[in-house]
Enzyme design. Structure first.
Site, PDB file in Angstrom:
ATOM      1  N   CYS A 219      -1.354  17.012   9.956  1.00  0.00           N
ATOM      2  CA  CYS A 219      -0.392  17.372  10.993  1.00  0.00           C
ATOM      3  C   CYS A 219      -0.150  18.884  10.989  1.00  0.00           C
ATOM      4  O   CYS A 219       0.040  19.452   9.912  1.00  0.00           O
ATOM      5  CB  CYS A 219       0.918  16.646  10.709  1.00  0.00           C
ATOM      6  SG  CYS A 219       2.330  17.265  11.617  1.00  0.00           S
ATOM      7  N   PRO A 220      -0.136  19.584  12.086  1.00  0.00           N
ATOM      8  CA  PRO A 220      -0.232  19.048  13.450  1.00  0.00           C
ATOM      9  C   PRO A 220      -1.631  19.147  14.052  1.00  0.00           C
ATOM     10  O   PRO A 220      -1.768  19.040  15.274  1.00  0.00           O
ATOM     11  CB  PRO A 220       0.721  19.970  14.204  1.00  0.00           C
ATOM     12  CG  PRO A 220       0.499  21.300  13.566  1.00  0.00           C
ATOM     13  CD  PRO A 220       0.207  21.028  12.108  1.00  0.00           C
TER      14      PRO A 220
END
Lengths: 77, 349
Positions: A13-14
């Protein structure tokens, strides 16, 4: 309507959202995209991103260590 | 969707409360707002939670996405990892108390937002800055520096403290009402929390110590060590990620060890097996260990003894440690684990 795949396995992430966002920009409304992830965070992030950006989250399935998320590209203004 | 004659602004959304409030204040003035969030590689958001197994039990969310969804706005997440290197390596305004180049960072991000706004025909930029909130980037004397160096100039609006600042273009043009901006200042969070309650926001993120690893002393020390060991100030995204994970020890100037502390970290480090010589214990459970540097045979022996020390076999006379080369060839060393007091504190990074 065409079907596409995106491999973001190993990314955290992200980055799965960023790669999904960039790929979707190349697609047409109604196209479907299957995203292969390993970060469990993608389970919440990609559906949230779809809701925000007007795309349709379809479903998630698991295959071994892979998390496979399907989205349908929405109308983009 | 932007309505006819409606003005538009792009808001820097970090995932924290201030940028959320700033964006909402502008939405309340009938401004069309979309969010922008930059991924530098140093963001605290997500990574450590994704890696550590104990954290996987917690419900995880990306706070910038949560803010955007709560506000009902779009969010554009931009990968700036490569461009951001120059900010970290050559900050014009220097570093804060650690390796945090906060003033350069804010100027860079506002500049990127300004570029995005121009490309997408947005009228101005919003940040959640508050005068006096941060010692380096959020001071009354540095706020004009950010506006100037970013190229945003008077198109940069800080709704939380705008009453203390000169009128911006959107105020002069009547796009927004200056009287509805706030006059927050200082480090207290009470005014923001009161405004959040007034706006009905609960469950917002309250990160301790900011959202950037560069403000963390241990992380900054590891980055400096990396640059010293390589004799050059540079990094790749993998370096930045690995500095977040595991115990780091430098037993000799020529090599460093990254020792997984639990199953989640070991699994993460597994992904780097082909880039590093690595070690694991065979006759007892233990960490996965990556070795970074050029190692002599005696260095390998020492690293194996340290690996054994962090295994379940630390009190055994001998532990079998497998050493595996980058091309996957393994050999086994039988070593005596080092005791705790044989590992000097200054080996730890």
């Amino acid at each position: 309507m065409s079907h596409y795949t995106l491999d973001v396995r190993g990314l955290l992430c992200p980055m799965p959202v960023i790669r999904t966002q960039n790929k979707v920009k190349e697609l047409q409304a109604g196209d479907t995209l299957e995203i292969f992830c390993t970060d469990p965070g993608a389970n919440s992030d990609i559906p949230a991103w779809c809701r925000i950006m007007g795309h349709k989250y379809l479903d998630t399935r698991e295959q071994g260590n892979d998390i496979i998320i399907r989205v349908e590209v929405g109308e983009v203004d | 969707m932007i309505m006819t004659n409606q003005r538009s602004a792009v808001a820097l959304i970090s995932g924290g409360l201030d940028s959320m409030l700033a964006a909402k204040l502008m939405m309340q003035q009938n401004i069309h707002v979309e969010g922008i969030n930059f991924f530098t590689g140093f963001c605290v958001e997500g990574h450590t939670h994704a890696i550590r197994k104990k954290d996987k039990q917690k419900t995880k969310r990306n706070n910038a996405l949560w803010v955007a969804e709560t506000l009902g706005i779009k969010l554009h997440i931009i990968d700036v990892v490569d461009e951001y290197k120059d900010v970290v390596i050559n900050p014009k305004h220097g570093y804060g108390s650690n390796m945090n180049p906060c003033l350069d960072c804010k100027g860079f991000m506002v500049g990127k937002a300004q570029q995005w706004a121009t490309e997408n025909n947005f009228d101005f930029i919003i940040t959640g800055e508050v005068i006096g909130q941060r010692p380096m980037s959020q001071r009354k004397d540095t706020m004009p520096v950010i506006a100037r160096e970013s190229g945003a100039f008077d198109r940069l609006v800080r709704p939380l403290c705008g009453r203390h600042l000169p009128a911006t273009l959107p105020e002069q043009q009547g796009w927004i009402d200056r009287n509805l901006l706030k006059g927050f200042s200082g480090r207290s969070r009470k005014p923001q929390m009161a405004l959040a309650a007034e706006m009905g926001f609960v469950d917002y993120a309250q990160p301790a110590g900011g959202c950037c690893f560069l403000t963390d002393k241990t992380y900054s020390d590891r980055l400096v060590d990396l640059w010293q060991a390589r004799n050059q100030r540079n990094y790749e995204l993998d370096d930045v990620m690995l500095l977040k994970v595991g115990r780091h020890l430098r037993p000799q100037p020529n090599f460093k060890m990254i020792v997984g502390r639990e199953e989640g970290e070991n699994n993460f480090l597994e992904g780097y097996r082909r880039q590093f010589i690595h070690m694991r214990t065979l006759n007892c459970s233990g960490p996965l260990v990556l070795l970074d540097g050029e190692l002599t045979p005696s260095d390998i022996e020492l690293a194996a003894q340290i690996t054994a020390r962090f295994s379940q076999g630390k009190s055994l006379d001998n532990v079998d440690v497998e050493v595996i080369s980058k091309d996957g060839v393994g050999r086994i060393l039988h070593v005596r684990p080092l005791s705790e007091n044989q590992i000097p504190q200054d080996w730890y990074l």
